[in-house]
Design a protein around this motif. Sequence first.
Motif, PDB file in Angstrom:
ATOM      1  N   VAL A 557      -2.429  -4.817  -2.517  1.00 44.37           N
ATOM      2  CA  VAL A 557      -3.749  -4.484  -3.044  1.00 44.37           C
ATOM      3  C   VAL A 557      -4.110  -5.507  -4.118  1.00 44.37           C
ATOM      4  CG1 VAL A 557      -5.144  -2.768  -4.235  1.00 44.37           C
ATOM      5  CG2 VAL A 557      -3.454  -2.037  -2.549  1.00 44.37           C
ATOM      6  N   LEU A 560     -10.026  -3.498  -6.456  1.00 47.25           N
ATOM      7  CA  LEU A 560     -10.475  -2.116  -6.309  1.00 47.25           C
ATOM      8  C   LEU A 560     -11.990  -2.080  -6.424  1.00 47.25           C
ATOM      9  CD1 LEU A 560      -9.765   0.978  -6.213  1.00 47.25           C
ATOM     10  CD2 LEU A 560      -9.793   0.903  -8.719  1.00 47.25           C
ATOM     11  N   LEU A 597      -4.065   5.376  -6.631  1.00 47.41           N
ATOM     12  CA  LEU A 597      -5.157   5.261  -5.662  1.00 47.41           C
ATOM     13  C   LEU A 597      -5.596   6.638  -5.199  1.00 47.41           C
ATOM     14  CD1 LEU A 597      -3.801   2.259  -3.560  1.00 47.41           C
ATOM     15  CD2 LEU A 597      -5.601   2.202  -5.288  1.00 47.41           C
ATOM     16  N   ASP A 601     -11.342   6.039  -3.136  1.00 42.40           N
ATOM     17  CA  ASP A 601     -11.315   4.625  -3.497  1.00 42.40           C
ATOM     18  C   ASP A 601     -11.405   3.742  -2.260  1.00 42.40           C
ATOM     19  OD1 ASP A 601     -11.129   5.117  -6.201  1.00 42.40           O
ATOM     20  OD2 ASP A 601      -8.943   5.066  -6.230  1.00 42.40           O
ATOM     21  N   VAL A 603     -10.261  -0.327  -1.380  1.00 37.92           N
ATOM     22  CA  VAL A 603      -9.469  -1.424  -1.926  1.00 37.92           C
ATOM     23  C   VAL A 603      -9.604  -2.646  -1.038  1.00 37.92           C
ATOM     24  CG1 VAL A 603      -7.793   0.074  -3.067  1.00 37.92           C
ATOM     25  CG2 VAL A 603      -7.398  -0.639  -0.700  1.00 37.92           C
TER      26      VAL A 603
END
Length: 629
Positions: A557, A560, A597, A601, A603
Amino acid sequence: MIVCGDDALAERLAAELTTVYRERVTLVVPNAQRTGVAAGWARASVLLDRVQAVMNGGEGDLGAPHVVEATVLDEATLAEAGVREAAALALVHDDDETNIRAALAARRLNPRLRLVIRLYNRKLGQHLEELLDQAAALAVPGLDPQALDTSTTILSDADTAAPALAATAVAGTSKVVQADGLLLRAVERTPPGRGRRADPGLCTLALLSSTTNDPAGAEGSDASGQEGPMLLPDDGTVAAATGQGMVVLETVAHTGSATPPGRLAGRGVPLGSLFSRRLRWSLAVLVGCVLGLAVANGLLTDDRPLHAAYLTLLDLFAINDPALDKPTARQVLQLLAGLAGLLLLPVLLAAVLEALGTFRTASALRRPPRGLSGHVVLLGLGKVGTRVLARLRELEIPVVCVEEDPEARGIPLARRLRMPVVLGDVTQEGVLEAAKIHRAHALLSLTSNDTTNLEAALYARSVKPDLRVALRLYDDEFAAAVYRTLRAAHPRALTRSRSVSTLAAPAFAGAMMGRQILGAIPVERRVLLFAALDVAGHPQLEGRTIAESFRPGAWRVIALDTAAPGERLPDLAATPAHDGTDRPAGLVWELHPGYVLRPQDRVVLATTRQGLAELLGRQPQLRARPSDT
């Protein structure tokens, strides 16, 4: 995957889908016998041979695309190509009407089909996209189009190539990924000295197997015998790899000079271009003479300074009484003031005429301001040049445009953006000099004529040998030959020769894979994908921290999306539309490792092909080699 087209973009797209994403491809090409274009099928065959050569690479057959010849791209042809069972269809003909007709037919045959359509008209494309998505939703009642994995994406080769061309001018590379309007590039860092650590950028994408100058063209193995690079290493591995080069992700930033000073606040009109240098000096000399006469008048007549200045102005404009009974000195000063007034009248008239001419020109096309340096010279304001100009303006990079046709497509945009434009043939002497090529940061030669682009690049190099040059060439082999020759002749300068189809193919391929794909960056003989995923429904991400969700060698990741779900861009890879509102960027790149997370959300991940297949819950249709993870 089905690709329908007859030009270089279709070839590149087929190669991208096969080599990068390991998909089975059917290529639909025109039938030369019916169209009367004798060279059409021969060209398609040559392109297909190139695709197979790239795919095979001497390391085993990956499977050549199935070729279907079609007289007309209708429902029968699409059915023969297998559109009912296909996952995605790309319509990349240069004719908008052909692509629209085929898209409507394909949607009727397969409502679940993912459509990628090449269309230049943005407004028409937006309406068509909404229409086709609505048709897909109505064809399967009760199901959301996202649940059907159905989407319609309208792309233009000029739009998709513009970010890479802009990045070439700014950063010298086209290995970029666009996310929420931000350009990201993969940059190689050479091994740091002993006791020092390389700059990790936003994150470390890979550890190279050997130190090279091009992370996309390196091959070899490191000292430990490991073949290929190590993708998405963890922090401990990066810290221990003190002798290896690495590929890091960083944002594209302009390193040239800022926008030149001396503009009128809020107007963008340079002060220096209101009046010529000669006129400014004439005004300054006359003002000095008037001040001198006023001082002399006050000293000789023992008058107050303000009253002496007033009398001098009256003498200057010949509205004072003659100094008949005054001392000789006062009479001489009055004559001198009258003479200065006679000289001032033509200067004032010239100033008024120049100012009117300047503002008339400012409402049309601006000239390059004096003192401009560190700018980008953009040649050609056609389809591609117009998109690149808009992208450079978004990056706040100073640009000087050169265009031969005053009615070119990009002239109204340049006028609206207040960009300087030089009208003239770039091959004529003095045109590039008017664009101040000798003080430019980079040259982007994007006309539709390969010879013109090459001639402009060679002439610019003769004026400034270290100039960064990127030129658009249609033929890939010719572009490679030009690149090698210019690099050999100017080894210290940065030269890039780009084909629009080569730059646009990755964006079309990513759209065929789904809107979650933002792009792909090659690292030696492997490929890293960048994808935007909703956390909900992915147990590898949901409820885990940023650190816990990181799987070395598979995915990581890197950003965000903090925008509210209703305000998010449906496609992060698309350039945000500028409708006059300031939409804040939703992506956050500096993530805390302990952030958990949540299902709502979204990402952005850097991932390998196998890692993305695992996250999406599907396996690649073609078995990937270990060296092509």
